[in-house]
Design a protein around this motif. Structure first.
Motif, PDB file in Angstrom:
ATOM      1  N   ALA A 169     -54.537 -28.354   4.682  1.00  0.00           N
ATOM      2  CA  ALA A 169     -55.883 -28.896   4.535  1.00  0.00           C
ATOM      3  C   ALA A 169     -56.911 -28.083   5.308  1.00  0.00           C
ATOM      4  O   ALA A 169     -58.036 -27.890   4.860  1.00  0.00           O
ATOM      5  CB  ALA A 169     -55.910 -30.346   5.010  1.00  0.00           C
ATOM      6  N   LEU A 170     -56.532 -27.609   6.475  1.00  0.00           N
ATOM      7  CA  LEU A 170     -57.507 -26.911   7.315  1.00  0.00           C
ATOM      8  C   LEU A 170     -57.994 -25.627   6.652  1.00  0.00           C
ATOM      9  O   LEU A 170     -59.134 -25.227   6.830  1.00  0.00           O
ATOM     10  CB  LEU A 170     -56.889 -26.603   8.683  1.00  0.00           C
ATOM     11  CG  LEU A 170     -56.543 -27.829   9.536  1.00  0.00           C
ATOM     12  CD1 LEU A 170     -56.059 -27.398  10.900  1.00  0.00           C
ATOM     13  CD2 LEU A 170     -57.744 -28.759   9.658  1.00  0.00           C
ATOM     14  N   ASN A 189     -50.988 -18.120  14.746  1.00  0.00           N
ATOM     15  CA  ASN A 189     -51.598 -17.805  16.043  1.00  0.00           C
ATOM     16  C   ASN A 189     -53.105 -17.998  16.009  1.00  0.00           C
ATOM     17  O   ASN A 189     -53.727 -18.349  17.005  1.00  0.00           O
ATOM     18  CB  ASN A 189     -51.215 -16.394  16.498  1.00  0.00           C
ATOM     19  CG  ASN A 189     -51.549 -15.350  15.460  1.00  0.00           C
ATOM     20  OD1 ASN A 189     -52.171 -15.667  14.444  1.00  0.00           O
ATOM     21  ND2 ASN A 189     -51.139 -14.111  15.701  1.00  0.00           N
ATOM     22  N   GLN A 190     -53.718 -17.808  14.839  1.00  0.00           N
ATOM     23  CA  GLN A 190     -55.168 -18.022  14.737  1.00  0.00           C
ATOM     24  C   GLN A 190     -55.505 -19.512  14.849  1.00  0.00           C
ATOM     25  O   GLN A 190     -56.442 -19.906  15.539  1.00  0.00           O
ATOM     26  CB  GLN A 190     -55.677 -17.465  13.405  1.00  0.00           C
ATOM     27  CG  GLN A 190     -55.542 -15.947  13.297  1.00  0.00           C
ATOM     28  CD  GLN A 190     -55.800 -15.454  11.888  1.00  0.00           C
ATOM     29  OE1 GLN A 190     -55.015 -15.738  10.982  1.00  0.00           O
ATOM     30  NE2 GLN A 190     -56.896 -14.732  11.693  1.00  0.00           N
ATOM     31  N   TRP A 191     -54.702 -20.334  14.153  1.00  0.00           N
ATOM     32  CA  TRP A 191     -54.923 -21.781  14.268  1.00  0.00           C
ATOM     33  C   TRP A 191     -54.682 -22.226  15.705  1.00  0.00           C
ATOM     34  O   TRP A 191     -55.400 -23.067  16.245  1.00  0.00           O
ATOM     35  CB  TRP A 191     -54.001 -22.546  13.320  1.00  0.00           C
ATOM     36  CG  TRP A 191     -54.311 -22.365  11.866  1.00  0.00           C
ATOM     37  CD1 TRP A 191     -53.489 -21.793  10.928  1.00  0.00           C
ATOM     38  CD2 TRP A 191     -55.497 -22.760  11.169  1.00  0.00           C
ATOM     39  NE1 TRP A 191     -54.103 -21.801   9.705  1.00  0.00           N
ATOM     40  CE2 TRP A 191     -55.342 -22.393   9.820  1.00  0.00           C
ATOM     41  CE3 TRP A 191     -56.685 -23.381  11.562  1.00  0.00           C
ATOM     42  CZ2 TRP A 191     -56.300 -22.621   8.848  1.00  0.00           C
ATOM     43  CZ3 TRP A 191     -57.661 -23.614  10.601  1.00  0.00           C
ATOM     44  CH2 TRP A 191     -57.466 -23.240   9.266  1.00  0.00           C
ATOM     45  N   SER A 192     -53.637 -21.652  16.306  1.00  0.00           N
ATOM     46  CA  SER A 192     -53.314 -22.036  17.681  1.00  0.00           C
ATOM     47  C   SER A 192     -54.507 -21.795  18.596  1.00  0.00           C
ATOM     48  O   SER A 192     -54.833 -22.633  19.445  1.00  0.00           O
ATOM     49  CB  SER A 192     -52.113 -21.229  18.199  1.00  0.00           C
ATOM     50  OG  SER A 192     -50.942 -21.625  17.520  1.00  0.00           O
ATOM     51  N   GLU A 193     -55.142 -20.633  18.423  1.00  0.00           N
ATOM     52  CA  GLU A 193     -56.312 -20.332  19.247  1.00  0.00           C
ATOM     53  C   GLU A 193     -57.354 -21.434  19.125  1.00  0.00           C
ATOM     54  O   GLU A 193     -57.921 -21.895  20.105  1.00  0.00           O
ATOM     55  CB  GLU A 193     -56.932 -18.991  18.797  1.00  0.00           C
ATOM     56  CG  GLU A 193     -56.145 -17.772  19.235  1.00  0.00           C
ATOM     57  CD  GLU A 193     -55.924 -17.749  20.742  1.00  0.00           C
ATOM     58  OE1 GLU A 193     -56.914 -17.926  21.478  1.00  0.00           O
ATOM     59  OE2 GLU A 193     -54.756 -17.592  21.173  1.00  0.00           O
ATOM     60  N   VAL A 226     -43.390 -17.586   6.308  1.00  0.00           N
ATOM     61  CA  VAL A 226     -44.238 -17.988   5.185  1.00  0.00           C
ATOM     62  C   VAL A 226     -44.994 -19.295   5.438  1.00  0.00           C
ATOM     63  O   VAL A 226     -46.083 -19.498   4.895  1.00  0.00           O
ATOM     64  CB  VAL A 226     -43.419 -18.111   3.875  1.00  0.00           C
ATOM     65  CG1 VAL A 226     -43.027 -16.735   3.367  1.00  0.00           C
ATOM     66  CG2 VAL A 226     -42.201 -18.987   4.064  1.00  0.00           C
ATOM     67  N   VAL A 227     -44.396 -20.173   6.230  1.00  0.00           N
ATOM     68  CA  VAL A 227     -45.095 -21.429   6.522  1.00  0.00           C
ATOM     69  C   VAL A 227     -45.005 -21.662   8.032  1.00  0.00           C
ATOM     70  O   VAL A 227     -43.971 -21.397   8.656  1.00  0.00           O
ATOM     71  CB  VAL A 227     -44.467 -22.627   5.775  1.00  0.00           C
ATOM     72  CG1 VAL A 227     -45.206 -23.916   6.128  1.00  0.00           C
ATOM     73  CG2 VAL A 227     -44.496 -22.407   4.273  1.00  0.00           C
ATOM     74  N   TRP A 228     -46.073 -22.162   8.571  1.00  0.00           N
ATOM     75  CA  TRP A 228     -46.139 -22.404  10.007  1.00  0.00           C
ATOM     76  C   TRP A 228     -46.376 -23.893  10.246  1.00  0.00           C
ATOM     77  O   TRP A 228     -47.238 -24.500   9.614  1.00  0.00           O
ATOM     78  CB  TRP A 228     -47.293 -21.587  10.596  1.00  0.00           C
ATOM     79  CG  TRP A 228     -47.622 -21.857  12.028  1.00  0.00           C
ATOM     80  CD1 TRP A 228     -46.921 -21.456  13.119  1.00  0.00           C
ATOM     81  CD2 TRP A 228     -48.775 -22.557  12.528  1.00  0.00           C
ATOM     82  NE1 TRP A 228     -47.561 -21.868  14.267  1.00  0.00           N
ATOM     83  CE2 TRP A 228     -48.695 -22.534  13.934  1.00  0.00           C
ATOM     84  CE3 TRP A 228     -49.863 -23.191  11.930  1.00  0.00           C
ATOM     85  CZ2 TRP A 228     -49.660 -23.139  14.743  1.00  0.00           C
ATOM     86  CZ3 TRP A 228     -50.815 -23.785  12.741  1.00  0.00           C
ATOM     87  CH2 TRP A 228     -50.707 -23.753  14.141  1.00  0.00           C
ATOM     88  N   ALA A 229     -45.590 -24.451  11.134  1.00  0.00           N
ATOM     89  CA  ALA A 229     -45.773 -25.866  11.487  1.00  0.00           C
ATOM     90  C   ALA A 229     -45.979 -25.964  12.990  1.00  0.00           C
ATOM     91  O   ALA A 229     -45.406 -25.185  13.751  1.00  0.00           O
ATOM     92  CB  ALA A 229     -44.552 -26.677  11.081  1.00  0.00           C
ATOM     93  N   SER A 230     -46.798 -26.916  13.385  1.00  0.00           N
ATOM     94  CA  SER A 230     -47.054 -27.056  14.820  1.00  0.00           C
ATOM     95  C   SER A 230     -47.494 -28.483  15.113  1.00  0.00           C
ATOM     96  O   SER A 230     -47.865 -29.233  14.210  1.00  0.00           O
ATOM     97  CB  SER A 230     -48.142 -26.084  15.265  1.00  0.00           C
ATOM     98  OG  SER A 230     -49.363 -26.465  14.655  1.00  0.00           O
TER      99      SER A 230
END
Lengths: 419, 460
Positions: free
Chosen positions: A254-255, A356-360, A411-415
């Motif tokens: 969604a983001l 890593n961009q979302w994490s920032e 391919v997919v990142w979850a956090s």
């Protein structure tokens, strides 16, 4: 490949991959003799042609553009093999870019998609995709596991679901809640969707969720909020947030649809809801930081969708209708990313960013939650059920979260995050 | 015995039973004279109930101790158990908030309370490598290992699933579920049939001595404990059927009321040979729906007899289960799914099965009143799970199932379609209890039904 070889291949596109392309020949004979060549020498002709074309567009070499578009058009097919499909879908985007018709094209594609968008079709596609590939289920299992842990012992749960998953993530969570050791909690599920989604399918989905929750014996409330296009603007009142609830926010795919400039505001809005946990799942690609550089953005887009299309090809049956639907959806995204001028006329975009961009961004208001061994085990068990090629790897170093990998490529990142 | 030595234990003797009669469905309903033992978690887990007096080795089961004692080569006299009767002991769960922490819900079996404590409050350290599912009790884990991966889940729509979570997700979104709410009545038999683990269903049909031709056909009582003698009941009958007809949304088309029961018990396992004769009689008495019942039972008997105990009813790994999913039981898999859920957490599920299905049932379990005259009260009686059972026993749980709070449970059977969490707040866990209880024991006896008054004579 130099330009001369390209132009000499005018009569026969295949020649450009042939070592004999400089020789003079009658196109028909070359065709027959070289027909298998570009395909035999490792395929990937589509990406090579597409790259050439993207570069030509960037360089504004109009003749070359025309030529390459023509070739691509000859070779591409949305019903062919992986190369042909890539060629077909990227050709559309490149054509839009070259003719500056992206916005119109995208609008048309979207309205066609919306017209055909029904609960039935969406359900089939999503459920079938879940059956054959962990692409989406990976995020569900990773997020649900941590959400359950974060809400453990709470009696009034409120999950705010900002996702493209049509609630397919929640039946298993409902089942887990129903089988929890302690008292079954109340669950309020608030789904934030776009107008189109709301009209097409949310009523059906809401009814089903309610029925299923009843069947499971979980006291349940279901709300739909139309606000995906102004996520940063949503208020507690709109979301029905009350003080006595334990809140979990689930953001899957969604983001990336939030326009880039407002992403910081969205993170602040999420933090203002004082959630116990925020789970984020995004596809691992960066169409954002490179968006000013067309060629680089194109390369990244091609990289990502090549993986995606190959994955689809290997996961689904050859003639799967669901696969075709997923490819069409990708096709629209590709047009949106490459063909459209970013900020004209749309509230939503497809600007993926990497983990890593979302994490920032998240770290400005949140701290990461580590995945427990239990959840990691669940994810591992999940991946075992699918064909070979899937693995997961926790983020290394400063990075946060968990990556799903397809043939060693993330391919997919979850956090997961808490304030 | 070592259990007394624990400092944190407090042996107390109380009269746990405060009400005159307790439902059998409540697990932990100890003998009032029993000694209530409270053990700390550590002691509890370290304690074996049966200790050899010669070598102090502990055993979980008396039989094991007896076998062990033989190995000591004791003189004959000493092999006999000591004459003095040890006072009966019951055990409470160390977890403060737990229902079994209360002395009146203590469990009579040390092994039982240990397993309860591990399952409900313990760490799940046994993990299935195949599916990742975790268990607190090793034996549960072993049992799971035997069946993991062998199950298949079948949705009503015909789709098969090897994995539970795909099945659950599909189930929630499948049209088959959407249709189910309008098929409340069919759901009930499905639930019964879904429980294959202990196919101990027994149906005994007793003919009504003198059914009047104009009255509705003989309804059937299910009883967990007794077989009903038809002649003991008043000859006429209207109770259930009129009640059923009164509740329109429950059974829309059955004019005579018994078809619901036909559905309800269409999956029972065994049938007295007498049943066939009864069938003839009933048919002669133009009780067609009753005949349907019997036919249904006959059909289901076939599919019930050699069912693998572990499989969910949707298993297709054995032929009999496939029969099971036969068209006349369309809602099977949904309920199996629910069963699965209920198996694990029955005690806490807050909505009864029937409410979940859009049906509610009324059961006034604590009332000793037998003077119910109104039609809907027949249901209450029927539902009452006290002693002789009735459907209530079926629905609310057989002997050792749990699920009902110690407070009186009231379910409104006629309040159909009631929303979850609404109204009857006291209704708890009916669904789970049903599933559990059927597993525990279920003897179904069908008998005649009296006119107006539900007869207590059935308890004879």
């Amino acid at each position: 490949m130099d330009t001369s070889s390209l132009f000499s291949a005018k009569q026969t596109p295949f020649m450009i991959y042939s070592n004999q392309s400089q020789t003079n020949h009658i196109s028909s004979t070359i065709r027959s003799s070289d027909l298998s060549d570009p395909f035999a020498t490792g395929g990937k002709w589509a990406s090579r042609l597409l790259r050439e074309c993207a570069k030509a567009i960037s360089d504004k070499e109009h003749t070359k553009i025309q030529h390459l578009l023509w070739m691509l058009n000859e070779l591409a097919s949305p019903y062919g093999d992986c190369d042909q499909k890539l060629a077909s879908h990227f050709l559309q985007a490149l054509f839009c870019k070259a003719n500056e018709s992206g916005n119109r094209c995208y609008k048309t594609l979207i309205s066609v998609a919306e017209k055909n968008n029904s609960f039935d079709s969406a359900r089939k596609v999503i459920l079938m995709f879940q059956e054959v590939s962990p692409w989406t289920t990976f995020g569900h299992v990773a997020s649900n596991g941590l959400i359950l842990e974060a809400l453990e012992g709470q009696t009034k749960l409120h999950i705010i679901d900002i996702s493209n998953t049509f609630c397919t993530q929640w039946p298993t969570l409902l089942e887990s809640l129903a089988t929890r050791n302690d008292e079954t909690p109340r669950l309020k599920l608030t789904v934030v969707v776009s107008v189109a989604t709301e009209k097409a399918v949310m009523k059906e989905i809401g009814q089903r969720m309610e029925k299923f929750a009843r069947l499971m014996g979980v006291p349940f409330e279901f709300h739909v909020v139309n606000g995906l296009s102004r996520l940063w603007d949503l208020t507690k009142e709109e979301l029905g947030v009350t003080d006595d609830e334990a809140i979990a926010i689930n953001c899957v795919g969604a983001l990336r649809r939030v326009i880039v400039e407002e992403r910081g505001a969205v993170v602040r809005m999420l933090s203002g809801l004082k959630p116990k946990i925020v789970t984020i799942v995004e596809e691992e690609a960066d169409f954002t930081s490179l968006r000013e550089d067309f060629v680089k953005c194109f390369e990244e887009c091609l990289r990502f969708y090549t993986l995606f299309f190959e994955m689809l090809e290997e996961s689904f049956e050859l003639t799967s209708h669901e696969k075709l639907m997923l490819e069409r959806e990708s096709s629209r995204s590709i047009v949106r990313v490459l063909g459209c001028d970013g900020d004209v006329g749309f509230d939503e975009c497809e600007s993926r960013e990497k983990g890593n961009q979302w994490s920032e961004k998240m770290k400005e208001s949140f701290t990461p939650i580590a995945y427990s061994d239990d959840v990691l085990d669940d994810v591992k068990a999940l991946l075992k059920r699918y064909r070979a090629g899937w693995s997961m790897i926790p983020a290394q170093g400063d990075d946060n979260g968990l990556y799903l990998r397809w043939k060693e490529e993330p391919v997919v990142w979850a956090s997961a995050w808490k304030p | 015995m070592s259990i007394h030595d624990d400092t944190s234990s407090s042996a107390m003797t109380g009269d746990p039973i405060t009400t005159t009669k307790k439902k059998r469905s409540l697990p932990g309903n100890p003998d009032p004279d029993a000694e209530v033992i409270a053990l700390s978690p550590t002691t509890l887990m370290a304690t074996n109930r049966f200790v050899c007096e010669i070598c102090n080795k502990g055993f979980q089961r008396d039989q094991n101790l007896q076998l062990h004692r033989r190995g000591h080569n004791l003189p004959w006299k000493l092999r006999q158990r000591s004459g003095k009767e040890v006072r009966k002991r019951v055990y409470i769960c160390p977890e403060l908030g737990c229902i079994h922490h209360q002395p009146n819900r203590a469990l009579g079996d040390l092994t039982g309370i240990k397993k309860h404590f591990s399952r409900k409050h313990g760490e799940k350290k046994w993990k299935c490598e195949k599916c990742g599912k975790k268990y607190a009790v090793q034996s549960d884990w072993k049992a799971h290992l035997k069946t993991c991966g062998t199950k298949e889940y079948r949705c009503d729509c015909g789709t098969l699933f090897a994995r539970k979570d795909s099945f659950i997700t599909h189930r929630a979104f499948c049209d088959a579920l959407a249709e189910e709410s309008s098929r409340v009545v069919q759901m009930v038999p499905s639930l019964i049939s879904a429980e294959e683990q202990q196919p101990k269903l027994q149906i005994v049909v007793a003919a009504n001595d003198s059914p009047t031709p104009t009255s509705p056909p003989t309804p059937i009582i299910i009883s967990a404990q007794i077989q009903i003698q038809g002649q003991e009941l008043p000859a006429k009958n209207t109770g259930i059927s009129s009640c059923l007809n009164g509740s329109s949304s429950m059974s829309s088309s059955n004019g005579n009321g018994t078809s619901m029961f036909a559905n309800l018990f269409s999956s029972s396992s065994t049938m007295a040979g007498e049943l066939q004769r009864q069938q003839q009689q009933q048919q002669q008495q133009q009780h067609t729906s009753f005949a349907d019942l019997i036919n249904a039972m006959a059909r289901s008997e076939r599919s019930m007899t050699n069912v693998e105990p572990i499989s969910l009813c949707l298993s297709s790994s054995n032929g009999s289960s496939l029969q099971y999913a036969a068209p006349f039981q369309p809602a099977l898999s949904a309920t199996a799914l629910l069963q699965k859920a209920a198996e694990m957490s029955a005690a806490t599920t807050n909505a009864s099965l029937l409410r979940g299905l859009g049906v509610s049932l009324s059961s006034n379990t604590s009332s000793g009143q037998q003077q119910h005259q109104q039609e809907n009260v027949h249901w209450n009686r029927l539902m009452e799970s006290e002693g002789s059972g009735g459907i209530g026993e079926l629905i609310m749980g057989g002997g050792s199932s749990s699920m009902f709070g110690s407070k009186p449970t009231t379910l409104d059977f006629l309040g159909l379609g009631m929303g979850v969490g609404g109204g009857s707040g006291a209704a708890k866990g009916g669904f789970s209890a049903l599933l559990n209880s059927i597993g525990d024991r279920l003897d179904v006896a069908a008998g005649t039904w009296g006119d107006g008054n539900y007869s207590e004579q059935r308890k004879s």
